[in-house]
Design a protein around this motif. Structure first.
Motif, mmCIF file in Angstrom:
data_model
loop_
_atom_site.group_PDB
_atom_site.id
_atom_site.type_symbol
_atom_site.label_atom_id
_atom_site.label_comp_id
_atom_site.label_asym_id
_atom_site.label_seq_id
_atom_site.Cartn_x
_atom_site.Cartn_y
_atom_site.Cartn_z
ATOM 1 N N LEU A 127 0.774 -1.146 0.139
ATOM 2 C CA LEU A 127 0.173 0.093 -0.094
ATOM 3 C C LEU A 127 0.865 1.157 0.001
ATOM 4 C CD1 LEU A 127 -2.433 -0.973 2.665
ATOM 5 C CD2 LEU A 127 -2.998 -1.030 -0.047
ATOM 6 N N PRO A 128 0.540 2.240 -0.893
ATOM 7 C CA PRO A 128 1.358 3.525 -0.761
ATOM 8 C C PRO A 128 1.093 4.365 0.712
ATOM 9 C CG PRO A 128 -0.811 3.865 -1.979
ATOM 10 C CD PRO A 128 -0.720 2.507 -1.492
ATOM 11 N N PRO A 129 2.032 5.227 0.910
ATOM 12 C CA PRO A 129 1.611 6.263 1.790
ATOM 13 C C PRO A 129 0.224 6.831 1.671
ATOM 14 C CG PRO A 129 3.927 6.544 1.101
ATOM 15 C CD PRO A 129 3.083 5.588 0.054
ATOM 16 N N LEU A 130 -0.499 7.007 3.014
ATOM 17 C CA LEU A 130 -1.835 7.631 2.979
ATOM 18 C C LEU A 130 -1.731 8.964 3.666
ATOM 19 C CD1 LEU A 130 -3.799 4.429 3.831
ATOM 20 C CD2 LEU A 130 -3.200 5.420 1.534
ATOM 21 N N HIS A 186 -17.123 -5.430 7.410
ATOM 22 C CA HIS A 186 -17.307 -6.100 6.206
ATOM 23 C C HIS A 186 -17.034 -4.752 5.144
ATOM 24 C CE1 HIS A 186 -18.865 -9.846 7.870
ATOM 25 N NE2 HIS A 186 -19.243 -9.184 8.365
ATOM 26 N N LEU A 187 -16.454 -4.928 3.950
ATOM 27 C CA LEU A 187 -15.998 -3.750 2.993
ATOM 28 C C LEU A 187 -16.756 -4.077 1.762
ATOM 29 C CD1 LEU A 187 -12.036 -4.041 3.445
ATOM 30 C CD2 LEU A 187 -13.767 -2.809 4.848
ATOM 31 N N THR A 188 -17.871 -4.926 1.904
ATOM 32 C CA THR A 188 -18.705 -4.903 0.625
ATOM 33 C C THR A 188 -19.899 -4.040 0.838
ATOM 34 O OG1 THR A 188 -19.500 -6.689 1.475
ATOM 35 C CG2 THR A 188 -17.808 -7.106 -0.312
ATOM 36 N N GLY A 189 -20.582 -3.634 -0.266
ATOM 37 C CA GLY A 189 -22.215 -3.215 0.029
ATOM 38 C C GLY A 189 -22.192 -1.755 0.429
ATOM 39 N N THR A 203 -10.753 2.772 4.275
ATOM 40 C CA THR A 203 -11.245 3.089 3.215
ATOM 41 C C THR A 203 -10.253 2.859 1.927
ATOM 42 O OG1 THR A 203 -12.270 4.982 4.296
ATOM 43 C CG2 THR A 203 -11.933 5.121 1.876
ATOM 44 N N HIS A 204 -9.127 2.894 2.114
ATOM 45 C CA HIS A 204 -8.258 2.636 1.110
ATOM 46 C C HIS A 204 -8.375 1.117 0.851
ATOM 47 C CE1 HIS A 204 -4.737 3.039 -1.555
ATOM 48 N NE2 HIS A 204 -4.347 2.137 -1.067
ATOM 49 N N VAL A 205 -8.151 0.297 1.917
ATOM 50 C CA VAL A 205 -8.339 -1.220 1.755
ATOM 51 C C VAL A 205 -9.608 -1.543 0.948
ATOM 52 C CG1 VAL A 205 -8.661 -3.415 2.744
ATOM 53 C CG2 VAL A 205 -6.760 -1.897 3.670
ATOM 54 N N ARG A 206 -10.655 -1.007 1.417
ATOM 55 C CA ARG A 206 -12.170 -1.244 0.660
ATOM 56 C C ARG A 206 -12.132 -0.954 -0.713
ATOM 57 N NH1 ARG A 206 -15.896 2.932 2.367
ATOM 58 N NH2 ARG A 206 -15.158 3.886 0.578
ATOM 59 N N ASP A 207 -11.327 0.315 -0.975
ATOM 60 C CA ASP A 207 -11.546 0.624 -2.434
ATOM 61 C C ASP A 207 -10.462 0.226 -3.290
ATOM 62 O OD1 ASP A 207 -13.411 2.299 -1.750
ATOM 63 O OD2 ASP A 207 -12.268 4.296 -1.453
#
Length: 169
Positions: free
Chosen positions: A4-7, A166-169, A112-116
């Protein structure tokens, strides 16, 4: 999983901007100030570097960025990614930063980053049952309490809480 990049977490009216980036040797002095135990900073960096290289974990130094001041280390955030199953997140904050929203803001940004940007569909967060501050961070970040986990000494001497996002929906 790809690294993952820096956030970047924007400043708010009451809190400085945060930068989440992989740990580096440049963090060792501040880490030693936060955890003044002999050998901890070097061992910490070595473990983080091995975990990132193996694709098993991605640890981030959380640095507060205030205008006119050097960025300062205020915490740690980690994403653990096993070969199969859900990911797991964890964090700590420097004593001076506790209660300032650092953990919640950083965890929300990472989630948010992981989800997207990844294929992970679930993240888990575990903490000791008596750690009410971590319970609040989990809940404010959308991680729902799932169940109590029994103690497993010596590594886990107390019962724990499992929270799930949960990261869906």
């Amino acid at each position: 999983m790809m690294p993952l990049p820096p956030l970047a977490v924007p400043a708010t009216a009451t809190a400085p901007a945060l930068r989440l980036r992989p740990w580096s040797a440049a963090d060792l002095k501040e880490l030693a100030d936060v955890f003044p135990l002999p050998g901890v900073p070097g061992e910490w960096l070595a473990a983080e570097t091995r975990g990132r290289a193996a694709g098993e974990r991605q640890g981030f130094a959380i640095r507060a960025e205030t205008a006119g001041a050097a960025p300062r280390l205020v915490g740690h955030l980690v994403l653990k990614t096993p070969a199969a199953g859900p990911g797991e997140v964890g964090y700590w904050t420097a004593e001076a930063a506790r209660g300032t929203g650092v953990a919640t803001r950083a965890l929300r940004a990472l989630t948010t980053h992981v989800r997207d940007e990844t294929d992970l569909r679930e993240l888990r967060l575990l903490h000791q049952e008596d750690n009410t501050a971590s319970c609040r961070v989990a809940e404010k970040s959308g991680y729902v309490f799932s169940r109590v986990l029994p103690a497993f000494p010596p590594a886990f001497p107390r019962d724990g809480h499992l929270h799930v996002r949960h990261l869906t929906g």
